[in-house]
Design an enzyme around this catalytic site. Structure first.
Site, PDB file in Angstrom:
ATOM      1  N   GLU A   1       0.865  -1.164   0.000  1.00 17.59           N
ATOM      2  CA  GLU A   1       0.000   0.000   0.000  1.00 17.59           C
ATOM      3  C   GLU A   1       0.905   1.217   0.000  1.00 17.59           C
ATOM      4  OE1 GLU A   1      -2.482   3.130   0.460  1.00 17.59           O
ATOM      5  OE2 GLU A   1      -0.650   2.726   1.548  1.00 17.59           O
TER       6      GLU A   1
ATOM      7  N   CYS B   1      -5.738   4.644   5.809  1.00 16.80           N
ATOM      8  CA  CYS B   1      -5.502   3.430   5.025  1.00 16.80           C
ATOM      9  C   CYS B   1      -6.759   2.616   4.792  1.00 16.80           C
ATOM     10  CB  CYS B   1      -4.462   2.548   5.692  1.00 16.80           C
ATOM     11  SG  CYS B   1      -4.104   1.098   4.690  1.00 16.80           S
TER      12      CYS B   1
ATOM     13  N   CYS C   1      -5.664  -1.606   5.744  1.00 17.56           N
ATOM     14  CA  CYS C   1      -5.928  -1.936   7.151  1.00 17.56           C
ATOM     15  C   CYS C   1      -7.081  -1.073   7.635  1.00 17.56           C
ATOM     16  CB  CYS C   1      -4.693  -1.757   8.012  1.00 17.56           C
ATOM     17  SG  CYS C   1      -4.135  -0.058   8.165  1.00 17.56           S
TER      18      CYS C   1
ATOM     19  N   HIS D   1      -7.322   2.310  12.211  1.00 17.07           N
ATOM     20  CA  HIS D   1      -7.107   3.695  12.642  1.00 17.07           C
ATOM     21  C   HIS D   1      -8.375   4.256  13.283  1.00 17.07           C
ATOM     22  CE1 HIS D   1      -3.070   4.317  11.113  1.00 17.07           C
ATOM     23  NE2 HIS D   1      -3.420   3.624  10.044  1.00 17.07           N
TER      24      HIS D   1
ATOM     25  N   ARG E   1      -0.313  -4.918  10.661  1.00 18.12           N
ATOM     26  CA  ARG E   1       1.127  -4.734  10.459  1.00 18.12           C
ATOM     27  C   ARG E   1       1.874  -4.427  11.743  1.00 18.12           C
ATOM     28  NH1 ARG E   1      -2.094  -3.945   6.934  1.00 18.12           N
ATOM     29  NH2 ARG E   1      -1.816  -4.494   4.754  1.00 18.12           N
TER      30      ARG E   1
ATOM     31  N   SER F   1       3.912   0.589  10.204  1.00 24.60           N
ATOM     32  CA  SER F   1       4.869   0.688   9.110  1.00 24.60           C
ATOM     33  C   SER F   1       5.839   1.846   9.302  1.00 24.60           C
ATOM     34  CB  SER F   1       4.163   0.800   7.753  1.00 24.60           C
ATOM     35  OG  SER F   1       3.442  -0.389   7.492  1.00 24.60           O
TER      36      SER F   1
ATOM     37  N   CYS G   1       2.873  -0.709   4.406  1.00 26.25           N
ATOM     38  CA  CYS G   1       1.768   0.204   4.138  1.00 26.25           C
ATOM     39  C   CYS G   1       2.284   1.606   4.336  1.00 26.25           C
ATOM     40  CB  CYS G   1       0.585  -0.051   5.049  1.00 26.25           C
ATOM     41  SG  CYS G   1      -0.696   1.160   4.679  1.00 26.25           S
TER      42      CYS G   1
ATOM     43  N   CYS H   1      -0.202   4.462   5.504  1.00 25.77           N
ATOM     44  CA  CYS H   1      -0.223   4.406   6.957  1.00 25.77           C
ATOM     45  C   CYS H   1       1.020   5.078   7.532  1.00 25.77           C
ATOM     46  CB  CYS H   1      -0.221   2.945   7.424  1.00 25.77           C
ATOM     47  SG  CYS H   1      -1.850   2.258   7.686  1.00 25.77           S
TER      48      CYS H   1
HETATM   49  N1  NFV Z   1       1.204   0.109   8.910  1.00 24.11           N
HETATM   50  C1  NFV Z   1       0.037   0.074   8.848  1.00 24.11           C
HETATM   51 FE1  NFV Z   1      -1.705  -0.036   8.664  1.00 24.11          FE
HETATM   52  C2  NFV Z   1      -1.791  -1.614   9.328  1.00 24.11           C
HETATM   53  N2  NFV Z   1      -1.834  -2.731   9.622  1.00 24.11           N
HETATM   54  C3  NFV Z   1      -1.939   0.659  10.321  1.00 24.11           C
HETATM   55  O1  NFV Z   1      -2.039   1.077  11.386  1.00 24.11           O
HETATM   56  O2  NFV Z   1      -1.750  -0.647   6.939  1.00 24.11           O
HETATM   57 NI1  NFV Z   1      -2.458   0.260   5.962  1.00 24.11          NI
END
Ligand code: NFV
Ligand code: HEM
Ligand code: HEM
Ligand code: SF4
Ligand code: SF4
Ligand code: F3S
Ligand code: MG
Lengths: 362, 557, 229
Positions: B14, B62, B65, B69, B484, B507, B551, B554
């Site tokens: 991502e 994101c 995921c 958040h 992640r 990430s 990601c 993120c």
């Molecule tokens: N790094 C990250 Fe995320 C996740 N898992 C978020 O907190 O991916 Ni889009």
């Protein structure tokens, strides 16, 4: 350029019978909710069109549009990428990386000049030479413009690409702007939503491929087939709205009774999307269906339309946070006070002149 | 002279990640630089807004995921305002979180990672009968007849012969680092497609409770979805039964498809033991059985491991101003009191200042600032977060479920626990964890049904909904173990508005640039020492980087 | 003290009809509009006060809106083509510096107590005319256009939408359109308060029976008070 195989040829080469092919065409038309009379046209399209190459770029975004796309239930993702389009460039799914991946993009741009679809997820930051989004050592701003130059059609996916989305919300630190502001010389389809509904996304692709034209668009370049009416006009809670039965608290009987979420800030009355009809994830539910007011994720600029859970935005007025009604009441109050003061002065003056007159007369 | 290679764009992640690597003798990576090349400024955008809306802004960090958040955000607001959420809301959030973990890991394995190990083109040469035999020896998954594989192979032939290879264009097919026999490749391709179709089923659980996926809805104080077994206007038994069915199907898919494939594929790469990296691991923990404040009730524990030493578990307190910090000595930001000084998120700053080369450019100035990611540290240590960290911590704590699965998988692969400290270990840990979260889903479903049966229908606590009832000023911390890794949101509320909001993302920990002392982050550390068969084809780099499931939207946010 | 020396027929029936229909419509529009924005008749127990409560308020709003529009159009007709010297637009020349000059300034000065004598008008005085123009002529036009654009959303592609829907992208979104329509609604009570005050005050100060004039049509000419008309 070699002639590309058509759907019919693809089906044949895969040992799929004509009967199955026709069935597939029929299902596609059902999934698109088209009139049965259009079926022969779909069959013809699929018999003669090669898979259209698609370059899918990612700018400032969150990839939820791709995630939504792969949730499509009719048609399913595998059908789309194996039978309908050729998703030749997509950072999320492509096997190749780095210069091998960039090579694919250049190849498609050259070999299918004026024939490929450019699908844009996310938008481009324009501040500071676009350094807030860099791809392959260049600014995304440049990559986007370069790739759009020879596209047949540009599809702007999601709130980011269509209207700007969260990164474009005040104060928009990166100067992110919607695709339509950067690419002005190409047919463009806006598919708003954060993300858009899966079947709406795939519906746009299938429509283009099947009918060979873009779906009919509204004033904001949204396909009427999906964005023609407001959420509110098709909402199953509308009867409660009309009757004036509103949820007043999330921890209340009225929430379990499924009353209208208008007073909780529902933006269904001002949001054009298919949620209340097509619903999400194969018709399971949609925000309102699960008790949360729509916050207008398919509407332009919705992030800055005031707090989500209020009906009327707190519009910032002279640095304070007052809404239109508060300002209105103050203005009307001021008018009344002004009138009263004016009346008082008038009265004093009049008394004075009257007594002067009396003196003169007397 | 050392040769420098660049991999950018990196697909099947991502966001926008760039790796620059210096190769030494025999094309072994000497030094790697990980750069996040996008930034949106969500922390800045959140300032001044209504804390009750924050989850929606944060969720848009994101879409892969999605949910996590939003979850961290409502938790930090509730923490600041001292809101206790109803039991149903806690259970539903746990269920949604477990759903996210499971689906995200599944998609990662097949769609984002598998092509680093699976040669799609080689599958054309497979013998369908032999493929069927192998598949049946791996699991009892019904779609494994010779006819099924034959059919699929024919489709694949037609696809390749059409000349339009789509997402498989220009892949590293035939690269010497691919080791699977054609039959296993064909199984993997079959399951790539099946998983692509199945992943969309799992997330329907989000749709039930949150109205949609990606980006389901949350609510400060609980959840907006109403439950009432005696109404057709709320979640009732029909809807719950659908949830249950999805959970059952998911568990079967993970057990019969994902895990057997993981073991089968890993079996052919046992000697590819690169990519271990830092050896420091950090977890905030998640899945509260009681309140989120009660760290002892977390099914996934909190703690840190240093230098691969599983015998000592360090306590972690993300509220302690001296533990979790972020600095910007190599990031395109400035701090008012010096870029090399770590700041706790409650004191954090986000002041962007790009100082990299003007695009287009060939190389970044990796000696100076080179990324849109900040550099997080735990007590000044670079840490790895994510499935491997969580599995190792649970393993170190002797969690029975994890220990059993880890031992089962290690046993089948005939390797010891030290094999976990590698790229493949990370990939295996994700599978192990996925199996566990698929189990959690049913656990939470049962909890939910029991609670509703006991007559509790509450899903939201709105006592403190109105900002007039909030304290003038408050600070909160919200966390979750995202797919992640450890995710934290720190909020400062003042006069009913967000005064400051800082986000430190999994990430960000893993993909961060060096710190002021030159200590590298998890990606950079894991890449060093890996030999490349052909520097022109960065397959090895992809493997290790993908094992973290990057990601970048993120990471930089 | 002045004695009535002449009765002048100022407000012909059509103007008086227009005036009261307009006053009624605005009242209904304002109240029903605010109700639509915030249905306050929703008591804590949650029951609607009567069946189709919200629909009724919307129905009232739209009905009043169309009468309001028709009435407005009629007044425009009357102003342009009506055989009515007091109700015509003829004297209203805001583009002319002359108009802004003496008469307007004198009236303004009088309102601000900078002059002790009151200029006298049979029809609208220039300040009143200006306020009618801004609040009523432009204000109503704004409400009508934004209102019709929103109304058109009920039937996208229909007549109203085709005629007025182009306003939506102009304001950015349907939501913004609601906000501006709603905000502009406050012009009316603001105006009415000032208007009523001005009317009553004139009555008291010049004793020209302005108030009853909008009912009967007649104003009085009073002794010693030279007309500036
Ligand atoms: N790094 C990250 Fe995320 C996740 N898992 C978020 O907190 O991916 Ni889009
Ligand atoms: C919603 C409430 C009202 C509105 C919008 C309104 C508006 C207007 C307008 C536009 C005119 C100019 C007439 C024309 O040239 O067509 C006017 C004149 C007048 N209105 Fe009203 N009016 C309202 C209520 C009232 C009420 C309640 C009264 C009396 C009690 C009143 C008394 C008058 C009088 C006396 C005039 C003539 C003023 C003059 O000589 O300049 N109005 N009003
Ligand atoms: C004096 C004139 C008017 C006033 C004071 C007024 C006031 C209002 C107010 C306060 C609202 C609520 C806006 C919101 O918060 O959503 C509203 C809504 C509306 N008004 Fe008006 N309005 C006026 C004239 C008109 C006219 C001429 C029309 C033409 C059809 C109109 C059509 C509408 C419509 C369609 C809505 C939206 C109703 C809904 O959301 O269901 N209004 N009006
Ligand atoms: S539109 Fe929304 S869902 Fe799509 S990429 Fe942007 S933030 Fe994500
Ligand atoms: S819930 Fe929202 S969309 Fe549905 S009827 Fe009520 S206001 Fe309209
Ligand atoms: S918030 Fe978005 S998903 Fe639909 S119901 Fe509203 S447009
Ligand atoms: Mg941060």
């Amino acid at each position: 350029m070699d002639k590309q195989p058509t759907y019919a040829e693809i089906f044949k080469s895969r040992g799929i019978s004509r009967r199955d092919f026709l069935k597939f065409c029929g299902l596609t038309s059902v999934s698109l909710r088209l009139a049965p009379s259009l079926l022969p046209k779909i069959i013809h399209a699929m018999e003669t069109n090669p898979r259209t190459p698609v370059i899918w770029l990612h700018g400032l975004e969150c990839t939820c549009c791709t995630e939504s796309f792969i949730r499509s239930s009719h048609p399913v993702m595998a059908d789309i990428i194996f039978n309908m389009i050729s998703l030749d460039y997509d950072d999320t799914l492509s096997a190749a990386a780095g210069h091998q991946l960039e090579e694919v993009r250049r190849k498609i741009m050259k070999e299918y000049k004026g024939q490929y679809i450019l699908a844009c997820e996310g938008n481009a930051p324009t501040k500071d030479d676009g350094v807030y989004c860099l791809v392959g050592g260049d600014s995304y701003l440049n990559v986007l413009k370069e790739t759009a130059a020879d596209a047949a059609v540009v599809i702007a996916w999601g709130a980011c690409a269509t209207f700007g989305c969260v990164q474009n919300a005040a104060p928009n630190p990166t100067g992110a702007v919607p695709v339509s502001e950067l690419i002005t010389d190409k047919p463009l389809v806006n598919v708003p939503g954060c993300p858009p509904i899966a079947e709406v996304m795939t519906g746009v692709i299938t429509h283009y491929h099947t009918f060979g034209t873009l779906p009919e668009l509204d004033r904001l370049k949204r396909p009427k087939a999906f964005y023609g009416t407001r959420i509110h006009d098709k909402c199953y809670r509308r009867a409660f709205y009309d009757a004036g039965m509103f949820v007043r608290d999330f921890d209340d009987e009225s929430t379990r009774k499924g009353w209208c979420l208008y007073k909780m800030g529902c933006k269904g009355p001002t949001t054009y999307n298919a949620c209340s009809k097509t619903e999400w994830n194969q018709g399971i539910s949609f925000p309102i269906g699960s008790g949360h007011p729509c916050f207008g994720c398919a509407a332009p600029g919705y992030w800055d339309d005031g707090p989500f859970y209020t009906r009327l935005a707190d519009v910032s007025f002279l640095g304070t946070d007052m809404n239109a009604d508060r300002i209105g009441v103050i203005a009307v109050g001021a008018a009344a006070a002004g009138a009263a003061a004016h009346a008082a002065v008038t009265a004093v003056r009049k008394k004075k002149t009257d007594s002067e007159n009396d003196q003169l007369e007397g | 002279m050392a040769k420098k290679i660049v991999v950018d764009p990196i697909p099947r992640i991502e966001g926008h990640l760039r790796i620059e690597a210096k190769l030494g003798e025999n094309n072994v990576i000497e030094d790697a630089y990980s750069s996040g090349t996008m930034w949106r400024g969500i922390e800045i955008i959140l300032k001044g807004r209504d804390p009750r809306d924050a989850w929606a802004f944060a969720e848009r960090i994101c879409g892969v995921c999605t949910t996590v958040h939003a979850l961290a955000s409502v938790r930090c607001v509730e923490d600041a305002l001292d809101i206790e959420i109803p039991k149903n809301a806690r259970i539903i959030r746990n269920l949604m979180n477990a759903t996210q973990q499971t689906q995200d890991h599944l998609v990662h394995f097949y769609h984002l990672h598998a092509l680093d190990w699976v040669d799609v083109v080689s599958a054309l040469k497979a013998d369908p009968k032999e493929t069927s035999r192998i598949a049946q020896s791996l699991s009892s998954w019904p779609k494994s007849s010779p006819g099924y594989f034959n059919n699929l192979q024919q489709k694949l032939v037609g696809f390749v012969e059409s000349g339009q290879l789509g997402i498989f264009s220009n892949g590293y097919w035939g690269h010497p680092a691919y080791k699977l026999p054609p039959e296993v490749n064909l199984i993997a391709v079959a399951h790539y497609l099946e998983a692509l179709d199945f992943q969309k089923e799992i997330v329907k659980i989000h749709t039930v409770f949150g109205g949609k996926n990606p980006h389901p809805n949350y609510l400060v104080g609980g959840m907006a979805c109403a439950i009432d077994p005696n109404r057709n206007t709320a979640i009732n038994i029909e809807v719950l039964s659908m949830v249950k069915k999805i959970i059952e199907d998911t568990k079967v898919f993970i057990e019969q498809v994902y895990i057997p494939d993981l073991i089968a594929i890993a079996g052919f790469y046992k000697d590819w033991l690169y990519g271990g990296g830092l050896g420091n691991y950090l977890c905030y923990g998640d899945f509260p059985e009681k309140s989120i404040d009660d760290a002892a009730s977390l099914l996934w524990p909190r703690g840190a491991i240093l230098n691969k030493d599983l015998s000592t578990i360090y306590e972690v307190d993300p509220r302690d101003l001296n533990q979790v910090t972020e600095e910007v000595s190599h990031s395109w930001y400035t701090y008012s009191n010096g870029d090399g000084k770590g700041l706790h998120p409650w004191e954090g700053e986000t002041n962007p200042k790009y100082t990299g080369p003007k695009p287009p450019f060939e190389f970044l100035d990796t000696d100076k600032k080179y990324s849109w990611l900040k550099t997080p540290r735990w007590k000044n240590n670079p840490m790895e977060v994510g499935p491997l960290a969580r599995v190792l911590l649970a393993y170190a704590k002797d969690d029975p479920m994890i220990t059993e699965t880890v031992d089962m998988i290690l046993g089948k692969l005939e390797v010891g626990p030290e094999a976990l400290f590698s790229t493949l270990g990370r990939t295996a840990a994700r599978g192990i964890e996925c199996l566990q979260t698929a189990g959690f889903m049913m656990h939470y479903y049962n909890q939910l049904v029991d609670n509703v049966k006991a007559g509790d229908l509450r899903t939201a606590n709105t006592e403190l909904w109105d900002p007039s009832r909030w304290p003038k000023e408050a600070k909160g911390f919200g966390y979750t173990e995202a797919p992640r890794g450890a995710l934290g949101h720190w909020i400062h509320i003042k006069d009913g508005k967000i005064e400051d909001y800082q986000i430190v993302v999994p990430s960000t920990w893993n993909a961060s640039p060096r710190d002021a002392n030159g200590a590298v982050g998890a990606y950079e550390s894991a890449l060093a020492g890996t030999p490349m068969a052909d520097p022109g084809q960065p397959l090895e780099i992809l493997r290790t980087v993908h094992s973290f499931d990057p990601c970048l939207a993120c990471a930089s946010h | 003290m002045g004695r009535i020396i002449e009765e002048i027929y100022v407000w012909k029936l059509p103007v008086r009809m227009y005036h009261w229909i307009n006053a009624l419509c605005i009242t209904v529009l304002f109240v029903s509009g605010l109700y639509i924005a915030s249905p306050f008749l929703n008591p804590p127990i949650g029951e609607a006060v009567w069946f189709k409560q919200m629909s009724i308020f919307r129905f009232l709003h739209f009905t009043a809106a169309f009468i309001f529009i028709a009435n407005y159009l009629f007044r425009m007709y009357w102003a342009l083509f009506g055989y009515d010297k007091y109700a015509r637009f003829a004297g209203f020349r805001p583009w002319s510096p002359k108009w802004w000059g003496k008469p307007f300034r004198e009236q303004m000065a009088s309102y601000l107590f900078l002059r002790s004598d009151e200029p006298r008008y049979i029809g609208h005085n220039p300040v009143a005319a200006m306020s009618y123009f801004i609040f009523i002529f432009l204000g109503s036009l704004f409400m009508i256009f934004t209102g019709l654009a929103m109304y058109g959303e009920n039937n996208p592609g229909g007549f109203t939408d085709t005629m007025f829907g182009w306003l939506i992208p102009l304001f950015g979104s349907s939501y913004n359109l609601h906000i501006v329509h709603h905000s502009a609604a406050w012009i009316f009570p603001f105006y009415v308060i000032l208007h009523l005050y001005a009317v009553f005050r004139h009555d008291v100060v010049d004793r020209t029976s302005v108030t009853s004039s909008i009912i009967t049509g007649y104003k009085h000419k009073v002794e010693d008070e030279p007309s500036l008309d």
